[in-house]
Design a protein around this motif. Structure first.
Motif, PDB file in Angstrom:
ATOM      1  N   SER A  50       0.837  -1.200   0.000  1.00 36.52           N
ATOM      2  CA  SER A  50       0.000   0.000   0.000  1.00 36.52           C
ATOM      3  C   SER A  50       0.866   1.243   0.000  1.00 36.52           C
ATOM      4  O   SER A  50       0.558   2.236  -0.695  1.00 36.52           O
ATOM      5  CB  SER A  50      -0.943  -0.002   1.206  1.00 36.52           C
ATOM      6  N   ALA A  51       1.961   1.219   0.757  1.00 42.58           N
ATOM      7  CA  ALA A  51       2.889   2.350   0.752  1.00 42.58           C
ATOM      8  C   ALA A  51       3.502   2.529  -0.636  1.00 42.58           C
ATOM      9  O   ALA A  51       3.597   3.658  -1.145  1.00 42.58           O
ATOM     10  CB  ALA A  51       3.976   2.139   1.797  1.00 42.58           C
ATOM     11  N   ALA A  52       3.910   1.429  -1.255  1.00 41.21           N
ATOM     12  CA  ALA A  52       4.509   1.520  -2.590  1.00 41.21           C
ATOM     13  C   ALA A  52       3.506   2.082  -3.591  1.00 41.21           C
ATOM     14  O   ALA A  52       3.845   2.928  -4.431  1.00 41.21           O
ATOM     15  CB  ALA A  52       4.999   0.145  -3.033  1.00 41.21           C
ATOM     16  N   ARG A 112     -12.666   2.697   6.531  1.00 39.36           N
ATOM     17  CA  ARG A 112     -13.296   2.832   5.214  1.00 39.36           C
ATOM     18  C   ARG A 112     -12.391   3.542   4.218  1.00 39.36           C
ATOM     19  O   ARG A 112     -12.459   3.283   3.012  1.00 39.36           O
ATOM     20  CB  ARG A 112     -14.649   3.535   5.367  1.00 39.36           C
ATOM     21  N   LEU A 113     -11.552   4.435   4.706  1.00 38.63           N
ATOM     22  CA  LEU A 113     -10.573   5.058   3.823  1.00 38.63           C
ATOM     23  C   LEU A 113      -9.627   3.993   3.268  1.00 38.63           C
ATOM     24  O   LEU A 113      -9.306   3.983   2.072  1.00 38.63           O
ATOM     25  CB  LEU A 113      -9.785   6.127   4.592  1.00 38.63           C
ATOM     26  N   ALA A 114      -9.183   3.085   4.130  1.00 35.63           N
ATOM     27  CA  ALA A 114      -8.300   2.003   3.687  1.00 35.63           C
ATOM     28  C   ALA A 114      -9.030   1.061   2.727  1.00 35.63           C
ATOM     29  O   ALA A 114      -8.453   0.627   1.719  1.00 35.63           O
ATOM     30  CB  ALA A 114      -7.775   1.227   4.900  1.00 35.63           C
ATOM     31  N   MET A 397      -0.462   3.705   3.705  1.00 33.18           N
ATOM     32  CA  MET A 397      -0.885   4.939   3.048  1.00 33.18           C
ATOM     33  C   MET A 397      -0.410   6.157   3.832  1.00 33.18           C
ATOM     34  O   MET A 397       0.185   7.090   3.270  1.00 33.18           O
ATOM     35  CB  MET A 397      -2.414   4.987   2.953  1.00 33.18           C
ATOM     36  N   LEU A 398      -0.689   6.159   5.136  1.00 33.42           N
ATOM     37  CA  LEU A 398      -0.424   7.343   5.943  1.00 33.42           C
ATOM     38  C   LEU A 398       1.064   7.535   6.212  1.00 33.42           C
ATOM     39  O   LEU A 398       1.518   8.671   6.417  1.00 33.42           O
ATOM     40  CB  LEU A 398      -1.207   7.266   7.249  1.00 33.42           C
ATOM     41  N   ALA A 399       1.842   6.450   6.224  1.00 38.22           N
ATOM     42  CA  ALA A 399       3.295   6.601   6.371  1.00 38.22           C
ATOM     43  C   ALA A 399       3.866   7.381   5.186  1.00 38.22           C
ATOM     44  O   ALA A 399       4.773   8.219   5.352  1.00 38.22           O
ATOM     45  CB  ALA A 399       3.967   5.237   6.484  1.00 38.22           C
ATOM     46  N   VAL A 400       3.340   7.127   3.999  1.00 37.14           N
ATOM     47  CA  VAL A 400       3.770   7.891   2.822  1.00 37.14           C
ATOM     48  C   VAL A 400       3.344   9.343   2.947  1.00 37.14           C
ATOM     49  O   VAL A 400       4.119  10.268   2.650  1.00 37.14           O
ATOM     50  CB  VAL A 400       3.199   7.253   1.535  1.00 37.14           C
ATOM     51  N   ASP A 401       2.109   9.572   3.390  1.00 37.29           N
ATOM     52  CA  ASP A 401       1.658  10.950   3.576  1.00 37.29           C
ATOM     53  C   ASP A 401       2.556  11.692   4.563  1.00 37.29           C
ATOM     54  O   ASP A 401       2.922  12.857   4.346  1.00 37.29           O
ATOM     55  CB  ASP A 401       0.212  10.959   4.079  1.00 37.29           C
TER      56      ASP A 401
END
Length: 448
Positions: A50-52, A112-114, A397-401
């Protein structure tokens, strides 16, 4: 800084049925030599992939390398029950009914975002319903206590304006083919996935933009000027920013030490029943997913793939800080699952299990992730608290953000959580946590 040596690698025991039913979609490559990249992601599970994917969206054109210690989907990502759940799901609480409504609404919005992110990926990859099915899930009850837990959960959902449907014993029999269940509570927001196929398909879709190296465990991590250098047995990757998406294994990198609970759960999958075999059509609808009304009971799923019906049952939890369990443990618990399965489906005449396996979970005492910038340009997206498909997707996702400076209310809420609480000293933690788990399992009774 001196190099952080990673001397222990997790062990995954038993053959996952999900993996056995999932073929590789791309040739495997291992790191052999040195690489430089703009981004390094360690771990190719739900969080890492997901991060990638998020990086390909937010940093198009920048180079991304993903390293995994195993083959893609061989680890925990291909060993879970395959539920992507939108509602509160705290395994340690003893029930699903949320306490604080506002906190629960935030958790639902995060989940739900995920799920939306995963849904977009599934559409882009053209995943079939056998891999990604937004069918909802059912909390199944087989005792008076289970019925009460479902009623409590229904009242909580009603207060929050969340939809649900109560199922009686007849509806449960039509759904599952079993007379075992007295009632159920169906909620529509969950997605049933084939976790190994989902992960393998997602990994393949990323390969044109992302280099993924399997069987390439990181054995050392050090800072070299403005770069991080991750050493593997046959090469090193250097990148200015690194995301560690390794769940409980983050402790072996030297972070969150003594704060994470390494818990194993166990599953078995039956042999396939063909259309011309006895038992075919006697397990209800073509596909369904049951969570136990009591969180420590048995999770049961029915799948139909390649013209064959199979049932998966997941029971038991054990706290194992060594991050490994023996084949004998898996076999012993498979024997217990045999009894649990036969109680539910006596009409299947002891349908054999074809696969039995253990899967790793990571939990914290206060039900929070191991998340954030742990050192300069080194980010953790770990500790999924028993809901790895969704929580790990969100953390990736949020680690990338966080790493790219992409601010949002969701990220602020996620970063603003407390740190994982410290566990009691090791001997007390081992005895105490396992005792609590066992007591909760015994209390679940027929739900298990």
């Amino acid at each position: 800084m001196s190099e952080r040596a990673v001397r222990r690698l997790p062990v995954d025991t038993g053959a996952s049925g999900w993996l056995a039913l999932s073929r590789r979609l791309a040739p495997m490559q291992s790191l052999d030599g040195d690489r430089h990249a703009d981004w390094l992601v360690v771990g190719a599970g739900f969080a890492g992939l997901s991060a990638a994917r998020r990086l390909t969206q937010q940093r198009p054109g920048e180079s991304i390398v993903v390293l995994d210690a195993r083959e893609v989907a061989e680890g925990p990502a291909g060993r879970n029950s395959g539920f992507m759940i939108d509602l509160p799901h705290n395994l340690a609480s003893g029930e699903y009914s949320p306490g604080d409504a506002e906190e629960s609404r935030r958790e639902i919005a995060h989940n739900r975002l995920a799920i939306d992110f995963a849904t977009q990926a599934a559409r882009e990859c053209d995943m079939p319903l056998a891999v990604f099915n937004p069918s909802g899930k059912t909390n199944a009850a087989s005792t008076a206590r289970g019925e009460k837990l479902n009623s409590d959960f229904a009242r909580s959902l009603e207060r929050m304006g969340e939809p649900f449907e109560r199922l009686d014993a007849r509806a449960m029999r039509e759904l599952t083919g079993s007379d075992y269940y007295t009632g159920g509570l169906h909620t529509p927001g969950a997605v049933m996935i084939q976790p190994a196929r989902y992960i393998r398909t997602l990994a393949t879709s990323l390969r044109p933009k992302v280099e993924i190296f399997e069987n390439s465990p990181v054995t050392g991590l050090r800072r070299e000027g403005k770069l991080w250098a991750a050493r593997t047995p046959k090469g090193t990757v250097r990148a200015p920013k690194v995301i560690l998406a390794v769940n409980g294994h983050i402790e072996d990198f030297g972070f969150f030490t003594g704060r994470l609970m390494h818990v194993f759960t166990y599953a078995s999958m039956t042999k396939g029943i063909g259309a011309d075999e006895a038992g075919a059509g006697r397990t209800g609808a073509p596909a369904w997913g049951l969570l136990p009304a009591d969180p420590m009971g048995a999770t049961v799923r029915k799948i139909t793939a390649d013209g064959q019906e199979r049932v998966v049952i997941r029971t038991r939890f054990t706290f194992d800080p060594g991050i490994k369990v023996s084949p004998e443990r898996v076999a012993k618990i498979a024997g217990e699952q045999r009894h649990s399965f036969d109680r539910r489906f006596p009409h299947l005449g002891g349908l054999p299990f074809e696969f039995s396996w253990a899967g790793r979970l990571c939990l914290s005492l206060n039900h929070v992730p191991a998340f954030g910038e742990v050192e300069e340009d080194l980010f953790s997206a770990c500790c999924e608290n028993g809901l790895g498909t969704v929580k790990s997707t969100l953390a990736g996702m949020l680690a990338v953000d966080l790493a790219t400076g992409t601010r949002s209310a969701t990220l602020d809420e996620f970063v603003g959580q407390a740190a994982p609480k410290r566990l009691p000293p090791a001997p007390l933690a081992f005895v105490g946590i396992n005792s609590v788990i066992r007591w909760q399992e015994l209390r679940a009774g027929r739900e298990g």
